[in-house]
Scaffold this motif. Structure first.
Motif, PDB file in Angstrom:
ATOM      1  N   THR B 354       0.851  -1.182   0.000  1.00 40.51           N
ATOM      2  CA  THR B 354       0.000   0.000   0.000  1.00 40.51           C
ATOM      3  C   THR B 354       0.889   1.236   0.000  1.00 40.51           C
ATOM      4  O   THR B 354       1.944   1.239   0.625  1.00 40.51           O
ATOM      5  N   ARG B 451      -3.453   5.960   2.979  1.00 40.74           N
ATOM      6  CA  ARG B 451      -3.247   4.567   2.585  1.00 40.74           C
ATOM      7  C   ARG B 451      -3.839   4.416   1.190  1.00 40.74           C
ATOM      8  O   ARG B 451      -5.051   4.472   1.017  1.00 40.74           O
ATOM      9  N   GLU B 453      -3.792   3.042  -3.136  1.00 41.75           N
ATOM     10  CA  GLU B 453      -3.678   1.892  -4.036  1.00 41.75           C
ATOM     11  C   GLU B 453      -2.391   1.959  -4.858  1.00 41.75           C
ATOM     12  O   GLU B 453      -2.068   2.990  -5.435  1.00 41.75           O
ATOM     13  N   ASP B 570      -7.161   0.738  -1.948  1.00 41.12           N
ATOM     14  CA  ASP B 570      -6.798   1.366  -0.672  1.00 41.12           C
ATOM     15  C   ASP B 570      -7.541   0.726   0.485  1.00 41.12           C
ATOM     16  O   ASP B 570      -7.482   1.213   1.603  1.00 41.12           O
TER      17      ASP B 570
END
Lengths: 210, 597
Positions: B354, B451, B453, B570
């Motif tokens: 991530t 956080r 993708e 995410d």
């Protein structure tokens, strides 16, 4: 709501702290030998007993170093009308524990702290002809004001300022992670509650959300 | 041979499950509840959260006040056993220029014992990213195929949150989610600050019980045609308590209020009598017969340091993404000279983590706050889901995928380093003044963590390092890594956004705000969401597994951990790992009934 094991862990830890206070350092390994973990295999640094923690290293600071450290810690966090001083909260013993650990960060800190304590005493002798621990409050403050903040310190006090910043951070850690320090700043958690109410009306008002 | 169950090991099992965390626990639960005979192998030691969790211990009770050390990198009280960024005697390597960090643990339940409990569903876009923006890879199934399993997992483990009907942020079915806790003060303040920026702030979805589960009706709904399974689950579900709003979840939970494999999945699975578990069993290879079917696994018994072989009709690898790939790559034979199940050459490929970045803000409105208990559910109560799908679709952003925001702050239990850096706020205060400043500043800092993708690429993968073996003689993984602009641009956007939010709240940033995403982004692996390496797909030529996480090459071999992921939305992966594992388990049982396996 803590389990019997947890309560025992707290009691053992309290004894551990009591030993630390009495010795002026922290508890020796004898306590570690008494505390055993039931039902799990051999313990190691990567699998320590979390419920009944033990410390398996000894403090390296000499008595003379601890005296300077104690004086400095109490200058950084003195007794006031709300809470006791750093040394009353066991901070010098904690810093001794810290700088005596084998890990890289603590080893680096050991050099700064030990070197700094000697530097501070040398500076004291140079200015006042006395050991740091024998200085008056005003004399101690005179030195500390020169090293209290690196961006404002004169070049010749650069190391002194780095040392002071390190001891201030460690003193804050030692003090505010103790029960005395938690009470001082009003940490009131770590208690089981039947429900979570969120912020009180007073807090909401303080934040401008009421 | 340390078995944690009472029965003696059988000579042969229906299914061997390698690993006991989210994937292994879920697979074993689903199978054992339906009468399948399962043998679970765990590389770490047995672990009992009920007796081993330090629930109320204070910093002063721990060495170094619980500070992180190389031995306990998330702090003394973190539940992780024999692990972290390094496992003693079990190295991994990085190819030149790489700096991948691989968090592992060696304990029953794996990383579920310490994880963040953030349980976000992947949405419809997340299963078909390539169809949507031409990048990365599509999954062979749709969100709708997996949605029923999300409902089942959430009902089983207990997840709090709300249904907000937001884009690509799926609602759960009615009655599935538990009510969220009230927001903390600072979370309300963030919400207010985000409002003019049109950044949504909604209840997070977290695997923590805010009320006792309905053990009278939930088990029957989860196992409608199996009263025995329902009764088994009910008996264990009844033992779980609701959160009592104290102690950090990363320590584990002795009252079983949060989700851990060891408190939620393994107890009912063991209670069925259909699951045997061997701990300290380090699997090194999957064995096959002449026809190329899996026959069992070799493992090293860590106590005796002897090699053992166990047999089963089906082998399920659930050892964590990279570890399962490692086992496959080390399972070489004349039939599979390239490693088992690797005719596509894709084992080890498409490793993802991530995207992480953070900015810390100091908020004057939180200074000198009256004491208030902000412990709450330990994890976040509120979060920001990705909110700029339309801008992305319109080509207005220089990165293709989204991120969510987690905010941490409040008057939480003081930890080492609590006032490090306060000298900059206070101009070097000490003495009585420092005490006053500590009272003023306590709880006034908020960390905004993004956080996001990552899109799989050809430069991020793992392979066997031919030069290194671990202490069990097993060849280790070597990692290769390179972020693309997609990730670094996203990280820079995070920093910019967080600085805007902090400003909107009337605060000041106290950590660097980078415009160069390469400086903002965390190290690869550092968010501990490593997925991929045994990719799922519709074509045997370009993927390792089919949509049931079943090997194309070896039909009685499955991988149910994070390995099958071909996108890493995410949405923190644990919930999806469990939903997909349960779906695979259902497919295994249906195939067994048909005689296909």
């Amino acid at each position: 709501m803590s389990t019997p094991e947890n309560k025992m862990g707290r009691r053992e830890a309290l004894k551990w702290m009591a030993g630390a206070g009495a010795a002026g350092a922290f508890a020796p390994a004898t306590l570690a030998q008494k505390v055993e973990n039931a039902g799990t295999p051999t313990r190691s640094a990567t699998d320590p007993n979390l419920v009944k923690a033990v410390l398996d290293w000894k403090g390296v600071l000499a008595e003379s170093e601890l005296k300077i450290l104690t004086a400095l810690c109490d200058l950084i966090l003195p007794k006031d009308d709300k809470s006791p001083s750093a040394s009353q909260a066991g901070v010098p013993a904690f810093i001794n524990e810290w700088v005596s650990a084998i890990y890289p960060i603590q080893q680096a800190d050991k050099l700064v702290v030990r070197g700094g304590l000697a530097w501070l005493n040398t500076e004291s002798l140079r200015r006042n002809g006395k050991d740091f621990v024998d200085l008056t409050e005003a004399e101690k403050t005179g030195i500390c004001d020169d090293i209290a903040y690196l961006p404002k310190a004169k070049p010749e006090f650069a190391f002194g300022a780095l040392f002071f910043a390190k001891v201030r951070d460690l003193t804050s850690t030692g003090f505010y992670t103790s029960e005395i320090g938690m009470k001082d700043i009003g940490y009131i958690g770590n208690v089981p509650l039947p429900k979570f109410d969120g912020p009180s009306p007073e807090v909401l008002k303080h934040m401008g959300l009421a | 041979m340390p078995l944690i169950t009472n029965s003696k090991t059988r000579t042969e099992y229906d299914v061997i499950v390698v690993g006991s965390g989210a994937a292994g626990g879920m697979t074993a639960y689903a199978l054992a509840q339906e009468g399948v005979k399962v043998l679970m192998l765990e590389a770490g030691r047995n672990y009992d959260p009920v007796t081993e969790t330090p629930m109320f211990q204070l910093p002063k009770d721990a060495p170094l006040r619980g500070a992180p050390t190389p031995d306990k990198p998330f702090g003394f009280y973190d539940a992780t056993i024999d692990g972290g960024w390094q496992v003693p005697g079990e190295p991994y390597t990085n190819a030149a220029g790489g700096n991948f960090m691989w968090w592992r643990t060696r304990m029953l339940g794996g990383r579920t014992n310490h994880w963040g409990r953030i349980s976000l569903r992947m949405g419809p876009y997340d299963f078909k990213p390539r169809s949507r923006d031409g990048l990365g890879l599509d999954w062979p199934m749709n969100y709708e195929d997996v949605a029923p399993y999300y409902d089942r997992v959430e009902s089983l483990i207990g997840v709090y949150g709300t249904n907000e009907g937001l884009e690509n942020t799926p609602d759960s079915s009615p009655g599935v989610l538990q009510p969220p806790p009230k927001p903390r003060g600072y979370e309300l303040l963030v919400k207010k600050g985000c409002s003019p920026l049109k950044v949504p702030v909604i209840p997070a979805h977290i695997a923590i019980l805010t009320r006792k589960q309905d053990y009278l009706t939930l088990p029957g709904r989860l196992h409608p045609n199996n009263p025995k399974a329902a009764a088994t689950l009910a008996a264990e579900m009844k033992k779980r308590m609701a959160c009592f709003w104290a102690t950090a979840c990363g320590r584990g939970c002795s009252i079983k209020a949060n989700f851990q494999s060891t408190t939620v999945l393994l107890p009912p699975a063991i209670a069925t009598g259909n699951l045997d578990i061997i701990t300290d069993a380090m699997v090194r290879e999957v064995t096959i017969d002449k026809s190329g079917k899996a026959t069992g696994v070799h493992y090293i018994d860590k106590e005796t340091r002897r090699d053992r072989h166990v047999k089963a009709k089906i082998v399920v690898l659930a050892a964590s993404g990279c570890e399962s790939a490692r086992i496959l790559l080390n399972s070489k034979s004349t039939l599979f000279s390239n490693g088992l199940g690797n005719s596509s050459g894709k084992v080890g490929r498409y490793l993802m983590d991530t995207v992480g970045a953070k900015v810390i803000g100091q908020i004057p409105a939180l200074e000198n706050c009256p004491p208030n208990n902000d412990d709450g559910a330990s994890s976040i109560h509120m979060y920001t889901p990705w909110w700029k799908y339309k801008e992305q679709a319109a080509g207005k952003l220089n990165f293709a995928r989204g991120y969510h925001i987690e905010f941490s702050g409040g008057r939480r239990m003081p930890a080492p380093g609590i006032f490090d850096g306060l000298e900059a706020q206070t101009g070097g205060a000490y003495g009585r003044k420092l005490k006053e400043e500590a009272r003023r500043y306590f709880g006034s800092f908020i960390t905004f963590a993004g956080r996001g993708e990552m899109i799989p690429n050809d430069d991020c993968y793992c392979e066997i390092d031919p030069n290194v073996v671990d202490q069990w003689g097993i060849p280790v993984l070597r990692f290769h890594w390179k972020w693309s602009d997609q990730e670094t641009n996203q990280a820079a956007h995070m920093h910019k956004t967080f600085a805007e939010i902090i400003e909107s709240m009337g605060g000041k940033t106290t950590s660097p705000v980078e415009t160069d995403g390469r400086k903002a982004i965390y190290r690869p692996g550092e968010i501990i969401h490593e997925v991929g390496t045994t990719c799922i797909g519709a074509d045997p030529k370009t993927s390792v597994l089919n949509q049931w996480s079943q090997s194309w090459d070896v039909k009685n071999l499955f991988v149910t951990d994070g390995g099958p992921f071909v996108s890493n939305a995410d949405k923190n992966p644990t919930l999806s790992i469990m939903a997909l594992a349960w779906r695979s388990a259902d497919h295994i049982m249906a195939s067994m009934k048909k005689g296909d396996l």
